[in-house]
Design a protein around this motif. Structure first.
Motif, PDB file in Angstrom:
ATOM      1  N   ALA A   9       0.818  -1.131  -0.077  1.00  0.00           N
ATOM      2  CA  ALA A   9       0.127  -0.106   0.041  1.00  0.00           C
ATOM      3  C   ALA A   9       0.968   1.341  -0.061  1.00  0.00           C
ATOM      4  N   PRO A  10       0.268   2.299  -0.602  1.00  0.00           N
ATOM      5  CA  PRO A  10       1.282   3.578  -0.575  1.00  0.00           C
ATOM      6  C   PRO A  10       1.636   4.000   1.078  1.00  0.00           C
TER       7      PRO A  10
ATOM      8  N   MET B  78     -11.331   2.626  -0.906  1.00  0.00           N
ATOM      9  CA  MET B  78     -10.087   2.510  -0.287  1.00  0.00           C
ATOM     10  C   MET B  78      -9.157   1.530  -0.623  1.00  0.00           C
TER      11      MET B  78
ATOM     12  N   LEU C  71      -7.166   2.120  -3.893  1.00  0.00           N
ATOM     13  CA  LEU C  71      -6.245   2.992  -3.483  1.00  0.00           C
ATOM     14  C   LEU C  71      -5.074   2.101  -3.059  1.00  0.00           C
ATOM     15  N   ALA C  72      -5.305   1.348  -2.102  1.00  0.00           N
ATOM     16  CA  ALA C  72      -4.288   0.448  -1.384  1.00  0.00           C
ATOM     17  C   ALA C  72      -3.711  -0.496  -2.317  1.00  0.00           C
ATOM     18  N   ALA C  73      -4.488  -1.026  -3.417  1.00  0.00           N
ATOM     19  CA  ALA C  73      -3.788  -1.870  -4.271  1.00  0.00           C
ATOM     20  C   ALA C  73      -3.116  -1.371  -5.296  1.00  0.00           C
TER      21      ALA C  73
ATOM     22  N   GLU D 248     -17.165   2.930   0.019  1.00  0.00           N
ATOM     23  CA  GLU D 248     -15.933   3.511   0.473  1.00  0.00           C
ATOM     24  C   GLU D 248     -14.724   2.685   0.624  1.00  0.00           C
TER      25      GLU D 248
ATOM     26  N   PHE E 292     -11.666   8.215   8.191  1.00  0.00           N
ATOM     27  CA  PHE E 292     -13.059   7.879   8.662  1.00  0.00           C
ATOM     28  C   PHE E 292     -13.351   7.824  10.151  1.00  0.00           C
TER      29      PHE E 292
ATOM     30  N   TYR F 125     -15.730   8.697  -4.046  1.00  0.00           N
ATOM     31  CA  TYR F 125     -14.554   8.450  -2.888  1.00  0.00           C
ATOM     32  C   TYR F 125     -13.287   8.533  -3.865  1.00  0.00           C
TER      33      TYR F 125
END
Lengths: 270, 590
Positions: A258-259, B209, B212-214, B205, A269, B233
């Motif tokens: 992950a970044p 998320m 983006l992580a992947a 969401e 959140f 999102y």
């Protein structure tokens, strides 16, 4: 990109099956020459082709390529270019692929103005299915599916492009290979959506107006009696969509996990 | 006193129900309380009943129940719609000065609290804040510390300036004071708080998320309920990682853009719902036969055709498994919880690239638009692993060229997986096509090559079955005679139903299946059980058919297709009915 690329490097070892004398030969040769003359390399070029005789172009050329589903070549090209702006993207199609099933995408691709080139082989007839009328066939054109003429107005692709905010609108004749090559080359160099309608039968004439003159372009495009060759309209201040959206780097490289700051996404959140 | 609080606000679509509900849910989350929400809503922007419901407890909650304790009713219909869930101890907060509520009387023994929401909101700075006045009143009624509501208001309105935040806090305070001074309410709700830091998010969401992580960098989509939240999102966040969201002219275009980006070498995704899946099916075969890694997210809603766009259903299973002409492999992943939406999204991207095929990632409306609290550790980014599969570089490409030096993108291999050269790779230029092709990607109708390519594509599934973990999530009593199987979002309700059933002396074993294809072999579990019940939100039992097919045994079915998700207590009763056990009411009547 190396400078010793010749246009034959863009040729595959497949022999075209187009009918003898077909405008597709000249159209494709012009595309290959234009790509070579603009310093592109087959390994940095992506050709997207639709369905129909024109769709075979991807097979006869050598580059990264996708031969897609009918009418959707432009969205594919859009995705390729945005995901890797370093690639030269050229989309090829015919009048059926581009102006019939794909007409909706054509209008949106024009107004989106992604930096790619769209070459349409407009022979005003369906070749692959052997001789039905196409969206650009004239009203009185008699074919197997229009024995009494089409009884409908032809699509005017140049007018569609102008109305949709096109930034590079050109027409070439496949029979005039040198001019066709020059026009495609200019479309490649244009920063934005370079649209070249390749009229397959022989057309009328050159014209002489300032290509940035919108009204002159409009008058010429709306003239239904003649077919002109050349760059009819260009917005010289055009900036490609991907640039306006801030895309500068290829999206191909990603981290191994992950970044680094990804936990911030979770913390949002709270 | 039950250990959970069930709260709702309802009114007309356009009354700000959704955002008000979210503010209250956020306040509870800030107080370290777990929250599970659900929504009743119409698709029109304004007009039509809509409600936002919150179940909250200090313990984790993952389903809704048939009980409503506190209801903020902006309309009479809100009360009518929820009569089944209201009980004698319920409190209904309403504004008797609103013309349509002037004759309102709380039904039965329920307590009606007439609070001048609009008038107090105007006092605080504007009628628009009347729902916030109601939230203040709700805090007072339940004894919930209004300071947590303040925090939530700061989060919601902080971007709009301190004055707006202060006005809203004042509105909440006026609501609370009015109840404190003017009303006598006896409730025994004790809204405990904890020190837990919780995050509150919905399934869409979580999918965004996860993307983006992947490493997803390209998203193309066309807005459609209930998948739009994924796109919204990503927009504004994906750019931080060098990516983009493109709003296409339609779903035909969206999937082709995503395909183009994937061929260019980006991790690419689109999300849609049923009507969009129909359109994307046109291109699906091309994605699969050109062996392009692509994640297609289907957030299911009620079909067919336009169906019930804002209602729950799991009706697209067969469309995803079998959609499109011809035969071509695809994977179908179905996360069973909101947090699993995150993890399965990461997994979907890895599977797509490792096996070079399209992966359907399917959530449903109940997962997508439901907010739930989690410990942040549920989304541990350090656990995210990226596997891009057999991508060749300029050196390793040599192993994969033919005698003429041409790259073989569809090389026939033992594991079915061919090398992948991203455009720009020297000597990798090649053709991809929807036509049947040879190893070089050139069209062919040669019989032997056709068979080899079909077998090669199918072999990828066999390889994946061997190499990957396709197991179920198991709950309940492993030795029970009754086996319940479900897929997708029913897990939460069924887990709570297990507790209810166990309390009544009925033990069940529960397999929650997150993989539709490839899927776990449940033959042993099915054979070991006396009763097998498959639970799903559709009319025909599409997953039940698969279980029967796999295990060669008939199963019982519990199907729901009225547009509303399963509730735990309802599901427990349904299971009892299948087993021939007396219902709760009958037990009491004896």
């Amino acid at each position: 990109m190396s400078s010793d690329i010749r246009f034959t490097d863009f040729k595959s070892d497949e022999q075209p099956t187009w009918c003898p004398g077909c405008g597709d030969f000249g159209t494709m040769n012009g595309m290959m020459k234009a790509l070579a003359q603009t310093g592109n390399d087959p390994d940095d070029t992506f050709v997207v082709a639709g369905i129909g005789c024109s769709g075979k172009i991807g097979t006869y050329m050598h580059s990264y390529a996708l031969h897609g589903v009918h009418g959707r070549a432009l969205p594919v090209g859009t995705g390729v270019k945005i995901a890797n702006p370093e690639l030269e993207v050229m989309v090829a199609g015919g009048d059926g692929d581009g102006y019939s099933i794909g007409a909706g995408h054509f209008v949106h691709a024009v107004r989106r103005n992604v930096d790619m080139t769209y070459v349409v082989m407009d022979n005003r007839i369906y070749g692959l299915t052997k001789g039905q009328f196409s969206p650009t066939s004239r009203e009185d054109f008699e074919t197997s599916t229009s024995p009494d003429g089409t009884n409908q107005q032809p699509v005017n692709p140049l007018a569609l492009a102008l109305a949709a905010g096109g930034t590079f609108i050109a027409q070439s004749f496949s029979s005039d290979s040198q001019r066709h090559t020059e026009i495609v080359q200019e479309a490649i160099e244009h920063d934005g959506f370079g649209f070249v309608n390749v009229y397959s039968p022989v057309g009328d004439e050159e014209f002489d107006h300032d290509r940035t003159d919108y009204d002159a372009a409009k008058d010429l495009i709306m003239d239904r009696d003649k077919e002109y060759q050349g760059v009819i309209y260009q917005d010289e201040n055009s900036i490609g969509f991907e640039t306006r959206e801030g895309v500068t780097e290829p999206m191909t490289d990603i981290p191994d996990g992950a970044p680094d700051d990804a936990m911030d996404l979770v913390r949002e959140f709270y | 006193m039950p250990d959970d609080l069930n709260w709702a606000i309802g009114g007309e679509a356009g009354d700000g129900i959704n955002s008000t509900g979210k503010i209250f849910a956020q306040a509870l989350s800030r107080a370290g309380r777990h929250v599970f929400t659900s929504k009743d809503f119409a698709s029109r922007i304004r007009g039509g009943y809509t409600a936002y419901k919150v179940r909250s407890s200090v313990d984790a909650v993952e389903s809704v129940v048939d009980r409503l304790d506190i209801l903020i009713a902006l309309t009479q219909r809100t009360v009518d719609e929820n009569l089944d869930e209201l009980h004698d101890g319920s409190v209904i907060i309403y504004d008797g000065e609103r013309t349509m509520m002037s004759d309102f009387e709380a039904p039965g023994e329920m307590t009606g609290l007439d609070v001048p929401l609009k008038r107090l909101a105007e006092e605080a700075g504007g009628a628009i804040m009347r729902n916030i006045v109601a939230l203040g009143a709700a805090c007072e009624v339940t004894g919930f510390d209004i300071a947590f509501l303040d925090e939530s208001l700061e989060k919601r309105f902080g971007g709009k300036g301190q004055a707006i935040v202060d006005n809203n806090k004042e509105a909440a305070r006026l609501g609370a004071e009015y109840v404190r001074e003017e009303m006598v309410v006896e409730t025994d709700y004790d809204v405990d708080t904890t020190d837990n830091d919780l995050v509150l998010l919905n399934g869409d969401e979580a999918i965004g998320m996860g993307a983006l992580a992947a490493g997803c960098r390209f998203y193309a989509g066309y807005p459609i309920t209930p998948a739009t939240d994924v796109m919204e999102y990503l927009k504004g966040r994906i750019e931080d990682y060098g990516g983009i969201v493109v709003q296409a002219e339609d779903e035909l275009s969206a999937v082709n853009m995503a395909l183009g980006a994937a061929r260019a070498g980006a991790r690419s995704m689109t999300a849609t719902s049923g009507p969009g899946i129909d359109l994307m099916t046109e291109t699906f075969g091309l994605v699969a036969t050109s062996e392009t890694p692509l994640v297609i997210c289907n957030v299911m809603r009620s079909g067919p055709s336009t169906g019930m766009p804002t209602k729950q259903e799991q009706g697209d299973l067969e469309a995803m498994l079998y959609g499109g002409h011809g035969e071509v492999p695809r994977f179908v992943l179905a996360p069973t919880t909101i947090s699993e939406c995150f993890h399965k999204t990461v997994e979907a991207f890895n599977l797509a690239e490792k096996y070079q095929l399209p992966v359907y990632l399917t959530a449903d409306l109940a997962l997508a638009v439901t907010e739930q609290t989690f410990e942040p550790e549920e989304f541990d980014m350090d656990d995210v692993e990226i596997d891009r599969g057999k991508v060749v570089d300029e050196e390793s490409i040599e192993e994969w060229t033919d005698e003429k030096g041409q790259f073989r993108p569809h090389a026939v291999t033992d594991d079915g997986i061919s090398p992948r050269a991203l455009p720009g790779t020297t000597d990798g230029a090649h053709m991809s096509t929807g036509l049947e092709h040879d190893e070089l990607g050139r069209r062919t109708e040669e019989q032997e090559m056709r068979v080899q390519q079909v077998d090669k594509r199918d072999r990828k599934v066999e390889t994946a079955v061997e190499r990957e973990d396709w197991s179920c999530r198991e709950f309940g009593d492993p030795d029970a005679d009754t086996l319940v199987v479900s897929w997708g979002s029913n897990e939460g309700a069924m887990r709570d139903a297990i507790e209810l059933l166990a309390a009544g002396g009925i033990d069940v074993r529960f397999l929650s299946v997150p993989y539709v294809f490839p899927r776990p072999d449940m033959t042993d579990e099915v054979e070991a059980a006396e009763d097998v019940i498959v639970v799903e939100c559709n009319a025909t039992g599409q997953f039940a058919d698969l279980v029967e097919h796999d295990a060669l045994t008939r199963v019982e079915r519990i199907n729901k297709y009225n547009g509303v998700r399963f509730k735990a207590d309802e599901l427990a009763e349904e299971v009892k009915a299948v087993l021939g056990e007396p219902a709760d009411a009958e037990v009491e009547a004896r």
